[in-house]
Design a protein around this motif. Structure first.
Motif, PDB file in Angstrom:
ATOM      1  N   THR A  31     112.958  -6.532  80.871  1.00 57.32           N
ATOM      2  CA  THR A  31     113.008  -5.334  81.710  1.00 57.32           C
ATOM      3  C   THR A  31     114.431  -5.068  82.168  1.00 57.32           C
ATOM      4  N   ARG A  35     112.674   0.020  82.719  1.00 55.31           N
ATOM      5  CA  ARG A  35     111.942   0.061  81.453  1.00 55.31           C
ATOM      6  C   ARG A  35     111.727  -1.358  80.945  1.00 55.31           C
ATOM      7  N   THR A  36     110.519  -1.620  80.462  1.00 54.27           N
ATOM      8  CA  THR A  36     110.199  -2.917  79.882  1.00 54.27           C
ATOM      9  C   THR A  36     110.145  -2.762  78.370  1.00 54.27           C
ATOM     10  N   PHE A  37     110.997  -3.527  77.687  1.00 57.96           N
ATOM     11  CA  PHE A  37     111.133  -3.471  76.235  1.00 57.96           C
ATOM     12  C   PHE A  37     110.374  -4.634  75.598  1.00 57.96           C
ATOM     13  N   ASN A  68     104.314   7.236  78.605  1.00 63.63           N
ATOM     14  CA  ASN A  68     105.718   7.656  78.682  1.00 63.63           C
ATOM     15  C   ASN A  68     106.656   6.619  78.066  1.00 63.63           C
ATOM     16  N   GLY A  69     106.157   5.896  77.092  1.00 60.39           N
ATOM     17  CA  GLY A  69     106.971   4.942  76.359  1.00 60.39           C
ATOM     18  C   GLY A  69     107.511   5.573  75.091  1.00 60.39           C
ATOM     19  N   HIS A  72     112.879   2.270  70.629  1.00 58.29           N
ATOM     20  CA  HIS A  72     114.283   2.050  70.963  1.00 58.29           C
ATOM     21  C   HIS A  72     114.856   1.058  69.961  1.00 58.29           C
ATOM     22  N   TRP A  84     109.970  -1.184  71.421  1.00 56.81           N
ATOM     23  CA  TRP A  84     109.311  -0.118  72.161  1.00 56.81           C
ATOM     24  C   TRP A  84     109.486  -0.421  73.633  1.00 56.81           C
ATOM     25  N   TYR A  85     109.350   0.593  74.456  1.00 56.47           N
ATOM     26  CA  TYR A  85     109.414   0.364  75.895  1.00 56.47           C
ATOM     27  C   TYR A  85     108.379   1.223  76.594  1.00 56.47           C
ATOM     28  N   ILE A  86     108.015   0.790  77.780  1.00 63.06           N
ATOM     29  CA  ILE A  86     107.219   1.603  78.702  1.00 63.06           C
ATOM     30  C   ILE A  86     107.899   1.488  80.063  1.00 63.06           C
ATOM     31  N   PRO A  87     107.623   2.429  80.964  1.00 59.37           N
ATOM     32  CA  PRO A  87     108.155   2.254  82.314  1.00 59.37           C
ATOM     33  C   PRO A  87     107.694   0.894  82.852  1.00 59.37           C
ATOM     34  N   ALA A  88     108.597   0.202  83.524  1.00 56.97           N
ATOM     35  CA  ALA A  88     108.296  -1.149  84.012  1.00 56.97           C
ATOM     36  C   ALA A  88     107.090  -1.129  84.938  1.00 56.97           C
TER      37      ALA A  88
END
Length: 106
Positions: A31, A35-37, A68-69, A72, A84-88
């Motif tokens: 994170t 954002r958490t990747f 909302n991911g 990346h 990939w990421y999503i909001p943390a």
């Protein structure tokens, strides 16, 4: 869909998180800046190990985008890594204030 989101939450929060970006190469989520990747293959392996096989990669990416991911790309140790990421996710603090139950409740 709900089961996938629960499994994603477990994948991101119930396992040790990476401390640096390169920990993505070890299969850990990392994170930074809200954002958490994570690598999609690590999520897929986690789901398979936990017997969740209803979604293939395309269905997973659609669900991640609903959160909302997005995809990346990082260059880590001279190697291109797709993530990939999503909001943390909000994480609970280790310190919780207990409610005042009053005297004589127990």
């Amino acid at each position: 869909e709900g089961q996938f989101y629960e499994m994603l939450d477990s994948f991101l929060l119930d396992r040790p998180q990476g401390k640096v970006r390169e920990d993505l190469l070890l299969g850990k989520a990392w994170t930074e800046e809200g954002r958490t990747f994570f690598r999609l293959r690590d999520l897929k392996n986690f789901l398979t190990k936990n017997r969740f096989t209803e979604y293939q990669i395309p269905q997973m990416t659609v669900k991640i985008k609903k959160l909302n991911g997005d995809a990346h790309f990082f260059n880590l140790k001279g190697k291109g890594v797709n993530c990939w990421y999503i909001p943390a996710p909000d994480q609970l603090s280790d310190e919780c204030e207990l409610p005042n139950m009053g005297e004589g409740v127990f």
